[in-house]
Design an enzyme around this catalytic site. Sequence first.
Site, PDB file in Angstrom:
ATOM      1  N   SER A  85       0.802  -1.220   0.000  1.00  0.00           N
ATOM      2  CA  SER A  85       0.000   0.000   0.000  1.00  0.00           C
ATOM      3  C   SER A  85       0.841   1.278   0.000  1.00  0.00           C
ATOM      4  CB  SER A  85      -0.909   0.001   1.230  1.00  0.00           C
ATOM      5  OG  SER A  85      -0.122  -0.206   2.391  1.00  0.00           O
ATOM      6  N   THR A 187      -2.249   3.518   3.982  1.00  0.00           N
ATOM      7  CA  THR A 187      -1.276   4.620   3.902  1.00  0.00           C
ATOM      8  C   THR A 187      -0.480   4.748   5.194  1.00  0.00           C
ATOM      9  OG1 THR A 187      -2.690   5.860   2.426  1.00  0.00           O
ATOM     10  CG2 THR A 187      -1.211   7.169   3.788  1.00  0.00           C
ATOM     11  N   THR A 205       1.745   7.016   0.092  1.00  0.00           N
ATOM     12  CA  THR A 205       0.842   5.921  -0.253  1.00  0.00           C
ATOM     13  C   THR A 205       0.915   5.572  -1.738  1.00  0.00           C
ATOM     14  OG1 THR A 205      -1.480   5.222  -0.030  1.00  0.00           O
ATOM     15  CG2 THR A 205      -1.118   7.411  -0.883  1.00  0.00           C
ATOM     16  N   ARG A 215      -6.281   8.715 -10.813  1.00  0.00           N
ATOM     17  CA  ARG A 215      -6.882   9.071  -9.515  1.00  0.00           C
ATOM     18  C   ARG A 215      -5.805   9.480  -8.502  1.00  0.00           C
ATOM     19  NH1 ARG A 215      -6.557   7.240  -3.918  1.00  0.00           N
ATOM     20  NH2 ARG A 215      -8.557   7.629  -2.945  1.00  0.00           N
ATOM     21  N   THR A 238      -5.987   8.171   7.049  1.00  0.00           N
ATOM     22  CA  THR A 238      -5.878   6.997   6.184  1.00  0.00           C
ATOM     23  C   THR A 238      -7.299   6.535   5.867  1.00  0.00           C
ATOM     24  OG1 THR A 238      -4.947   4.774   5.957  1.00  0.00           O
ATOM     25  CG2 THR A 238      -5.713   5.401   8.142  1.00  0.00           C
ATOM     26  N   GLY A 239      -7.410   5.704   4.836  1.00  0.00           N
ATOM     27  CA  GLY A 239      -8.744   5.228   4.458  1.00  0.00           C
ATOM     28  C   GLY A 239      -9.173   5.806   3.132  1.00  0.00           C
TER      29      GLY A 239
HETATM   30  N1  ASP Z   1      -5.938   7.481   1.865  1.00  0.00           N
HETATM   31  C1  ASP Z   1      -5.392   6.726   0.773  1.00  0.00           C
HETATM   32  C2  ASP Z   1      -6.019   7.151  -0.515  1.00  0.00           C
HETATM   33  O1  ASP Z   1      -7.209   7.386  -0.550  1.00  0.00           O
HETATM   34  C3  ASP Z   1      -5.581   5.264   0.911  1.00  0.00           C
HETATM   35  C4  ASP Z   1      -4.959   4.678   2.134  1.00  0.00           C
HETATM   36  O2  ASP Z   1      -5.140   5.177   3.249  1.00  0.00           O
HETATM   37  O3  ASP Z   1      -4.273   3.666   1.970  1.00  0.00           O
HETATM   38  O4  ASP Z   1      -5.336   7.195  -1.505  1.00  0.00           O
END
Ligand code: ASP
Length: 324
Positions: A85, A187, A205, A215, A238-239
């Site tokens: 990730s 992330t 990330t 994206r 994160t998320g």
């Molecule tokens: N926040 C990150 C994203 O949307 C994803 C992650 O937290 O791994 O790109």
Amino acid sequence: MSNRRSFLKKLTTASVGASLLPFSSFARPATRANSKYKKGLVISTWNHGIPANKAAWNIIKNGGTAVDAAEMGAREVEKDPTGQSVGIGGLPDRDGNVTLDACIMDSNGNAGSVAYLEEILHPISVARKVMDDTPHVMLAGDGAQRFALDNGFEKTNLLTEASRQAWLKWAKEAKYAPIINIENHDTIGLISMDKNGDLAGSCTTSGVAYKMNGRVGDSPIIGAGLFVDNEVGAATATGMGEFVMKTLGSFLIVEFMRQGMSPQEACEEGIRRIVERYDVSSIQVGYLATNKAGEVGAFAIHPGFNYALYKNGKNELFNSPSHL
Ligand code: ASP
């Protein structure tokens, strides 16, 4: 619930809705804004926070700056090919491209960021260079890569065999549809405080796995994936980045702390800003925050978010509380 918190809840729901509370409503609590923690600490997201914190702490314990610690902590995770990730080994987009996003902020309010960066092992260090050596905050795509190459970074193939196989397997069954998914959200967001009590942060990330080509998520967006205000505190996310971006989550949390909330209260209010507006049944977001007093907070929408805290000689994992 403390009186202050229930007061805040009433105020936010009843009279000012979802908007920021007026600054003048609050005197800055002396225990928060004015007390400085001077022993240093590091806080970062997920299990890989443990090695990240360790690398960051190695800088801080020797009297290094928070920003150097934030960069070194992020690099530790970026270079690990087993993590799918962040950095090398990150899962690719739907077309098989590994594209990286990262940002960094120092204690003087400086910021640097890169988005959609390909074939560079350490996007966090490119973000640092953008911050230190250019008049800009953010470089993206080919321009970011050219800047990296011009500054001595080398091209590296970031698609490991394990991640290529995972993508090929996914592609066999995947209906190619440009939808947001929650297949992956790990992330590394890291906040460091040095022994001078100064704050910095980093966030890096490969983004949501199998995202649409092009994206970009919250992680390189200053104020979304990360925000540091050395007078008040810092937050990282994160998320599912789209929800962090739509609410400018990290900035929001720092502003809540400025108004007097603890890091924990501020993270909870940041999550509340998402859950009261959007259907979050399949959306995960997790926030981490710390203030100048060295208090920390964490909150997520769903259970399962964890973080690592290096404080008082211990580097430990904690499960974040959650809304659901
Ligand atoms: N926040 C990150 C994203 O949307 C994803 C992650 O937290 O791994 O790109």
